[in-house]
Design an enzyme around this catalytic site. Sequence first.
Site, PDB file in Angstrom:
ATOM      1  N   GLU A 425       0.836  -1.198   0.000  1.00  0.00           N
ATOM      2  CA  GLU A 425       0.000   0.000   0.000  1.00  0.00           C
ATOM      3  C   GLU A 425       0.871   1.248   0.000  1.00  0.00           C
ATOM      4  OE1 GLU A 425      -2.229   0.234   3.633  1.00  0.00           O
ATOM      5  OE2 GLU A 425      -2.903   2.278   3.235  1.00  0.00           O
ATOM      6  N   ASP A 498      -1.093  -1.068   5.788  1.00  0.00           N
ATOM      7  CA  ASP A 498      -1.015  -0.517   7.145  1.00  0.00           C
ATOM      8  C   ASP A 498      -2.003  -1.230   8.056  1.00  0.00           C
ATOM      9  OD1 ASP A 498       0.821   1.289   6.264  1.00  0.00           O
ATOM     10  OD2 ASP A 498      -0.597   2.962   6.073  1.00  0.00           O
ATOM     11  N   ASP A 500      -4.230  -0.227   9.887  1.00  0.00           N
ATOM     12  CA  ASP A 500      -5.295   0.697  10.308  1.00  0.00           C
ATOM     13  C   ASP A 500      -6.531   0.475   9.434  1.00  0.00           C
ATOM     14  OD1 ASP A 500      -4.652   1.737   7.869  1.00  0.00           O
ATOM     15  OD2 ASP A 500      -3.900   3.654   8.614  1.00  0.00           O
ATOM     16  N   ASP A 502      -7.893   2.160   6.931  1.00  0.00           N
ATOM     17  CA  ASP A 502      -7.673   2.272   5.486  1.00  0.00           C
ATOM     18  C   ASP A 502      -6.955   1.045   4.936  1.00  0.00           C
ATOM     19  OD1 ASP A 502      -8.944   4.496   4.802  1.00  0.00           O
ATOM     20  OD2 ASP A 502      -7.163   5.772   4.553  1.00  0.00           O
TER      21      ASP A 502
END
Length: 630
Positions: A425, A498, A500, A502
């Site tokens: 990403e 990541d 998180d 997103d």
Amino acid sequence: MADKKSDYGAKAIKVLEGLEGVRMRPAMYIGSTSKEGLHHLVWEVVDNAVDEAMAGYCDKIFVTLNEDGSITIEDNGRGIPVDKHPQFKIPACEVALTKLHAGGKFDSKSYAISGGLHGVGVSCVNALSEKLILEIKRGGKIYKQEYSRGKPLTKLKEVGKTKESGTKITFYPDPEIFSTLVFDYKVLETRFRETTFLNAGLRIFLEDKRKDKPNKKEEFFAAGGLVDFVKWLNKSREPLHKPFYFKREVEGVMIEIAFQYTSAYQENIFGFVNTINTVEGGTHVTGFRTALTRAVNDYAKKKGTLKSGTLLGDDVREGVTAVISIKLANPQFEGQTKTKLGNSEIKGYVDSACSIALSEYLEENPAAAKKIVAKAMDSAKARLAAKKAKDLVRRKNAFGVGGLPGKLADCSSKKSENTELYIVEGNSAGGSAKTARNRETQAILPLRGKILNVEKVNPAKALSSEEIANLITAIGTGVGDEFNIDKLRYNKIIIMTDADVDGGHIKTLLLTFFYRFMPELVEKGYVYGAMPPLFRVRKKTDHYVYSEEELKELTKGVANPNVTRFKGLGEMSASQLWETTMNPKTRKLKKIHVEDAVEADQVFTMLMGSDVAGRKEFIAENAREANLDV
Ligand code: 0RA
């Protein structure tokens, strides 16, 4: 003398063929001694009760996960017979529990489950249980008997009176046999939901009473059987008409089918044989597909909607959700996981029965028929557009080195056994990964932000996206009917995002892409999630921490712990990224499984489709795991 010896030999073999053999080679009977095998014990007992329901004698099954780790399966069927067995001179139920292949098959129940790994009998469950308690209500009396590792501990005793009938089996899986003894509520839940859809009117009650687990209680019941099944499968989709349903017996084979088209672009066809999920398909599914293609083409031509050419099977199946359930006496199972129906006569039976029913349905439901034909014609158009887009992809890629995308930092090794593709990403993390990687074996493909949600667009649009085209060429297999696993360029495909929200979303988008366009990659276990650490704890040395629990553990009793939270991959230096997430010796990877096609389809549709409320609920329930555990 010689004769005596061979006599002895024959006897010894007979003994070995008994329950000793099951304990010696459990995997031969229940597939494995890990989680799957453990659950197989439950299916064995429940399937017997379901057979009793199919024969019309039972409508309730209670499954309880007990406080002490055992499991109880109780039904309100006729109860296993208790009268003396003429050959063995012991109660018939004791024969069922102690003699191999004697279970559940006293009378000839025409559709009794008997194929593949199933139908090995309750005696196998008994053999592989440290303890088993049998309770039978029959003929006004209650009987009880206990066993250990397949051997009776007591005689069958009369312990009370009753007006009811039924069978109750409680067992403790043997720790000498199984690597895990913990039943998975979700696995039971999925299976029982399916079982009740396939047996209209049957109720299954599931309760979790275990100490260390959340208490749960559910009732599974589908008055509408297969119709309820397709409605449930489509609950996050937009249906185009009321479900179609038909049931017919052909040459002693019971054929039952329900389907409903939706505005989606995928086909979702599930086949079952004697309530066993035939994940690999088979002759029953082929028969249905053939009939559907022919019926829709014939109708479209007859009504003048299709003036030239033919709608292909792929066109006709776009957006259809179908369940094909057949019941027959002697199923032959084939394929890698023995979940493909092989009986060749079944294709013709299903095809001819379906052809008639489908033509009738289309004639009698013109509004639905019109939508189905329009959908298939749209799909044919999109297919031609997609072909153009694919050709375009091929041409575009010709500009990169060796036909590969410019953004791909490929590995130098051409041997696919130990090579890996990291899909990363963001361009900055992609840069760190390129610095950190082992150039010989690890390739890096950075993604710019989020890829297209392939669940919401037609395949032509998906394939014309540059990011998706890059993914396809880097992986090498092609997609759809051009998919070829032999052309796979890496041994592992690793999604690195990541830790998180997103990142989770990007991971789900990628998994949706793989599941819809290259399902074989997921099924065969080529796709992994990278597990970047969440924290670094600085003590005498640096510790990388992958969960909140681990963090608590590590900082317990430390006054001012030195903790850094990693917000994203980009915050790590190349060497940190290597050490924590990419070095095969120290990293953690999570293999992505498609545990169950039905379950996976639900999860993907819900996560990526248009059902926003359902998605929010699901994500809230499953939090961090939601993006990994599909
Ligand atoms: C043999 C014969 C009959 C029923 C069963 C077995 C039976 C087995 C299991 C296992 C779990 N639940 C069960 N329920 C029934 C039919 C006996 C008759 O004719 O009454």
